[in-house]
Design an enzyme around this catalytic site. Structure first.
Site, PDB file in Angstrom:
ATOM      1  N   THR A 100       9.358  -3.459 -11.338  1.00 53.94           N
ATOM      2  CA  THR A 100       8.358  -2.404 -11.195  1.00 53.94           C
ATOM      3  C   THR A 100       8.909  -1.124 -11.808  1.00 53.94           C
ATOM      4  O   THR A 100       9.898  -0.570 -11.328  1.00 53.94           O
ATOM      5  CB  THR A 100       8.019  -2.174  -9.714  1.00 53.94           C
ATOM      6  N   LYS A 141       0.318  -2.346 -11.869  1.00 56.77           N
ATOM      7  CA  LYS A 141       1.236  -2.662 -10.770  1.00 56.77           C
ATOM      8  C   LYS A 141       1.404  -1.453  -9.854  1.00 56.77           C
ATOM      9  O   LYS A 141       1.513  -1.593  -8.634  1.00 56.77           O
ATOM     10  CB  LYS A 141       2.596  -3.099 -11.321  1.00 56.77           C
ATOM     11  N   LYS A 167      11.445   3.544  -3.702  1.00 60.01           N
ATOM     12  CA  LYS A 167      11.473   3.445  -5.162  1.00 60.01           C
ATOM     13  C   LYS A 167      10.068   3.235  -5.720  1.00 60.01           C
ATOM     14  O   LYS A 167       9.614   3.975  -6.593  1.00 60.01           O
ATOM     15  CB  LYS A 167      12.410   2.311  -5.575  1.00 60.01           C
TER      16      LYS A 167
END
Length: 295
Positions: A93, A169, A237
């Site tokens: 990601t 995403k 994150k």
């Protein structure tokens, strides 16, 4: 496609490697955790020095952008070890801008780059039923198709503009993170009202307030099992990436910001390496209630 290296053998990367082995590929697994490498060898992975010059594809499934950059272009990076036109699939990601930067750098090395973030969790990964959100050149997509077919049940294509897959995403992670935090808030709120966690799941899973994350993560709380399927530390994150993208687009995302603070609190309280359902421990602590214990 014959020789593939999977770099990053966490729950998602390990599942991808398993699926490729079942499909007949020669799979070289790489991870700092040698236990994971040994496990893959037991599953049919190859126990040998990785022949980078003979690889047809490298699949990167690591934690963040810094690790991804280091793997490709660091001091020991793979970019100069691969033959021309080797396919580099990045499932990490990352932000769309990072994906574009890596794609350009790979193109300069005459490597094919595919922006290919994934979703589905560890179980679907091990079953070869992931969902991919892919963007990249037509040549990269054609080269990747057999690999994607072997490891997924759904491939969503977002065209040749690299970074579009990562943008999608980010939208998914926005919802997923918010849903986990909302589940934790709701189940602990229910406990304060005398509702047993088991009854909470029984009822809500049949009602409009349910979500995939609720049905998947609430059982972890009910069982008192916080062994990490997806850890707390992933969310500062991932939601951080979401909010960085939002900031650059002048988009306000207050609900995402609130969810992020709960994951940061959980990480700061020592729960970072536990399952992300452990964010419920923050709500429980603040409310002065006890969560179920493991049996």
């Amino acid at each position: 496609m014959k020789n593939i290296s999977v770099i990053g053998l966490g729950s998602m990367g390990f599942g991808i490697a398993q699926s490729l082995i079942r499909s007949g590929y020669n799979v070289y697994g790489q991870d700092k955790n040698t236990v994971q490498q040994k496990k893959l060898i037991e599953e049919g992975g190859l126990d040998a020095e990785v022949p980078f010059g003979d690889l047809d594809a490298v699949i990167i499934v690591v934690l963040n952008e810094a690790q991804t950059r280091d793997i490709i272009f660091g001091e020991e990076g793979i970019a100069d070890k691969l033959k021309k036109h080797t396919l580099v699939i990045v499932c990490t990601t990352v932000s769309p801008n990072f994906a574009k930067e890596m794609a350009t750098a790979c193109e300069n090395k005459e490597l094919l780059y595919l922006d290919a973030p994934i979703s589905g969790g560890s179980i679907k990964s091990s079953q070869g039923k992931l969902s991919y959100m892919v963007s990249g050149s037509n040549n990269a997509l054609i080269a990747a198709k057999p690999i994607l077919d072997s490891t997924s049940e759904t491939v969503f294509e977002f065209g040749e503009v690299v970074g579009s897959g990562s943008a999608m995403k980010a939208v998914n992670q926005m919802l997923a993170g918010v849903h986990i935090a909302a589940m934790a808030e709701a189940i602990t709120f229910g406990i304060t009202q005398g509702i047993e966690p088991e009854k909470f799941l029984e009822v809500i899973s049949k009602c409009a307030g349910s979500s995939w994350m609720l049905e998947n993560r609430a059982p972890h709380i009910i069982d008192g099992d916080y062994s990490p399927k997806s850890s707390i530390n992933i969310w500062p994150k991932d939601l951080g990436i979401v909010l960085d993208i939002a900031k650059n687009s002048n988009f306000s995302a207050p609900i995402t910001s609130a969810a992020l603070q709960q994951f940061i609190a959980a990480s700061g309280s020592g729960f970072g390496h536990e399952d992300d359902a452990a964010v419920a421990k923050i709500y429980a602590r603040n409310a002065g209630i006890e969560l179920p214990k493991s049996s």
